[in-house]
Enzyme design. Sequence first.
Site, PDB file in Angstrom:
ATOM      1  N   ASP A 400      22.735  55.395 -62.558  1.00 22.14           N
ATOM      2  CA  ASP A 400      24.200  55.374 -62.474  1.00 22.14           C
ATOM      3  C   ASP A 400      24.740  54.659 -63.710  1.00 22.14           C
ATOM      4  O   ASP A 400      23.994  54.031 -64.468  1.00 22.14           O
ATOM      5  CB  ASP A 400      24.603  54.634 -61.196  1.00 22.14           C
ATOM      6  N   GLU A 403      26.783  56.808 -68.665  1.00 22.96           N
ATOM      7  CA  GLU A 403      27.519  57.621 -69.644  1.00 22.96           C
ATOM      8  C   GLU A 403      27.324  57.167 -71.109  1.00 22.96           C
ATOM      9  O   GLU A 403      27.387  58.048 -71.976  1.00 22.96           O
ATOM     10  CB  GLU A 403      29.019  57.637 -69.290  1.00 22.96           C
ATOM     11  N   ASP A 475      32.258  59.674 -58.509  1.00 23.30           N
ATOM     12  CA  ASP A 475      33.111  58.913 -57.586  1.00 23.30           C
ATOM     13  C   ASP A 475      34.287  59.755 -57.098  1.00 23.30           C
ATOM     14  O   ASP A 475      35.429  59.605 -57.554  1.00 23.30           O
ATOM     15  CB  ASP A 475      33.617  57.647 -58.274  1.00 23.30           C
TER      16      ASP A 475
END
Length: 812
Positions: A400, A403, A475
């Site tokens: 997670d 990015e 999300d």
Amino acid sequence: MKNSSPDSRISKNSTRHQSIGEILEWKSNRSGLEGKSEHGTFRITVYQDGVIRVQASRYDEFETNPYAVIAAPEPTPFELTEAGNSLRLSTSLIQLEIDLTSFCLSFFDHHGKLLNQDDSLGISWIGTEVTAYKQVQKNEKFIGLGEKTGNLNRFGKAYTNWNTDYFAYGVGDDPLYMSIPFYLGTHDQGSYGIFFDNTHKTVFNFGASTNRFVYFSAEDGDMDYYFFHQPTVAEIISSYTWLTGRMQMPPKWALGFQQCRYSYYPESEVYAVAQGFRDKKMPADVIYLDIHHMEGYKVFTFDGEKFPDPKAMIARLKEKGFKVVVIMDPGIKTQKGYVPYEEGLENGLFVNYPDGKTYEAQVWPGWCAFPDFTKPETRSWWAEKMAFYTEAGVDGFWTDMNEPASWGQFTPNLIEFDYEGEGASHRKARNIYGMQMARSAQEGSAFQNPGKRPFVLTRSGFAGIQRYAAAWTGDNVASEEHMMAGIRLVNSLGLSGVSFAGYDVGGFAGEASKSLFARWMSIGAFAPFYRAHSMINSNDAEPWAFGEEVEEISRNYMKLRYRLLPTIYSKFYSSTNTGLPISASLAVDYPQDDMIYQSAFQNEYLFCDAFLVAPVESYKEITKVYLPQGEWYYLFSDQKHQGNQVIYQDSPLNYLPVYVKAGQVFAMQSDIEHIGATHDGILRLHVYRGKTGAEFVFYEDAGEGLEYFQEEYFQRSIHYKPESESLILEKSTGKRSSQYQKLRIYFHGFELKTVNVNGKSHAVQHADDAFLEKLTEFDPLPEHHHPYFEIKNLPYLELPHTGEEWVITHLF
């Protein structure tokens, strides 16, 4: 490496458009041709009959992306002919015409039908930005592009590829977490695909603010794209995944239901959740540990107070049939004495500034350094560090914030990455960072447990991410609109090579209503990745937390999911070989049907080839469903409908509109509580009478190891052939015997008393059958009664499930 200085032919006024210009010289080579133009260098490479690579640069050497493409050009016959001002390159599937005066390209199929054509502006630059301008063909639609919100047909919109942490994104917002610069164009003359292999920030404009052209551009780097053509959309997707790779077979438990929350702690709460599933007879296989399992949110740690003995806790969960997946974030807290930080600093494994200082940004643990996953030594180190989790018994890994995300959301572009020794700034490396973290997790899992299949789930990625991880759509929000948008996101990922994908069932941000959660659970049962997830400081969101009715509806669909696992697992194996989606937009099979692109029907999809799922909001008790060409059975009642029409379907909360395509075959098993539980040993085949038949390839193996690479599996092709009124179960292949001892074949739409089995008459039995159980009537008032469907007097046949061929005839 590229030459450090631009070619002398580049215009001094770099703020204006400059085309690649007229071709000055060219020469053929073994796999295509290359040459120079007024303002650049180009190369055309034939990879396969249906795959051609186009490269254009303003430098003498071409840039390469070492991460997305894993295939090399195959020896492929082609012809080159020059006539006047044009040059034609022809394979058995594609004819590429090159205008020698402008390097404008036109792609035709082997019949001479125009598929794709450059605008007269062709390939050109504005400063470092490089763009390919394309004409729009009549009735052309654009699909794919990976994790992008919006409509199935991308026409009229523009999209940016720049991996972005976007909490509670809107259903039309862009960009999101993952970048896959691959799209398909389809129109009256045929279909094609284009993969733009450039890792910089890219833009795909399908007609936003202009009616002249569509284009794709990158802020830097080369024009480097692959053009695909095959007779069908499915074959184009297969070609794309041949190029960029296909997923590996996941462990079977990863196909079961998975429960997550931000976060479950302390360990007593984890036990309570696990026991809740078992007490309520709700099948489930996976529990996640989010960031609160860590000490101060530091990766490779457990919080000693919340989880005093994680190894014992995980062992106890395994006794209940649960696997454990832990989150791994890339941020390494810059804390003296914290071993991962000290090791990374000492060995030069972090992302740095140009002057060699370590780049730091704030994430959950505070100020953090970031491992440079584009460096082989970093990936090896990360694999070694993962021993911390595997020694505790952890089964899977959830990458997670990769990015990479940081507070402030504005990473400086000058930070530097190794990029496999080439060196690159953040501008070039960002979009592949998450993919390389997922790669590190997969390689680390395989390194720590060499005999087991890795399971990695990632939020961020680039083209080719399917080789390393499953994906989820980040999300999302607990809303009807997000539920429907998530379906389109997963279908678009499937169009773009990512077969193993899903969304947070119930919504991550906010709180789902009772009806919304129930509907989402039913839809999620027909998704490749089936996980519920919710946010901190929200109400409990386990399937039993919404009252008795929602609990029963959820249980019904969770049990249906597990009964369908023989079909789902078989389709996963097929996808490892073909790259085709498990949840497939109707655009795969019906690309020229305008109805499937309408907003009312664009969410519909085929699941595991057999099931047409028509998602509907939870507040709708009746909905319109478009049934494409063919014949369709309503799953729950066997009511038959003709295709090419819109029907009105009752959609009470306990019945999601699902249909089976006539002629299809699928497999089921008895109820089980988790993947490792014992079923009743009967494989149930369902055959649906139709005018056209189909092939179902049934596949099973041990479910977790790598022995299937040595043919340790049981596989057989099953053909329904209406023209000969027969069902043929071919002789099995592979070294394993089936785990199912009996075969029970249900015949839907047939009126049978006897059939012939391998030439001998065999009596057919009849029984009532239901795909979902009847709900309890909690409220005695009649207006609260739930509908219940049962298929009456369904003919079926029982046979021993051996590997020998079975030929069943006289199927009238």
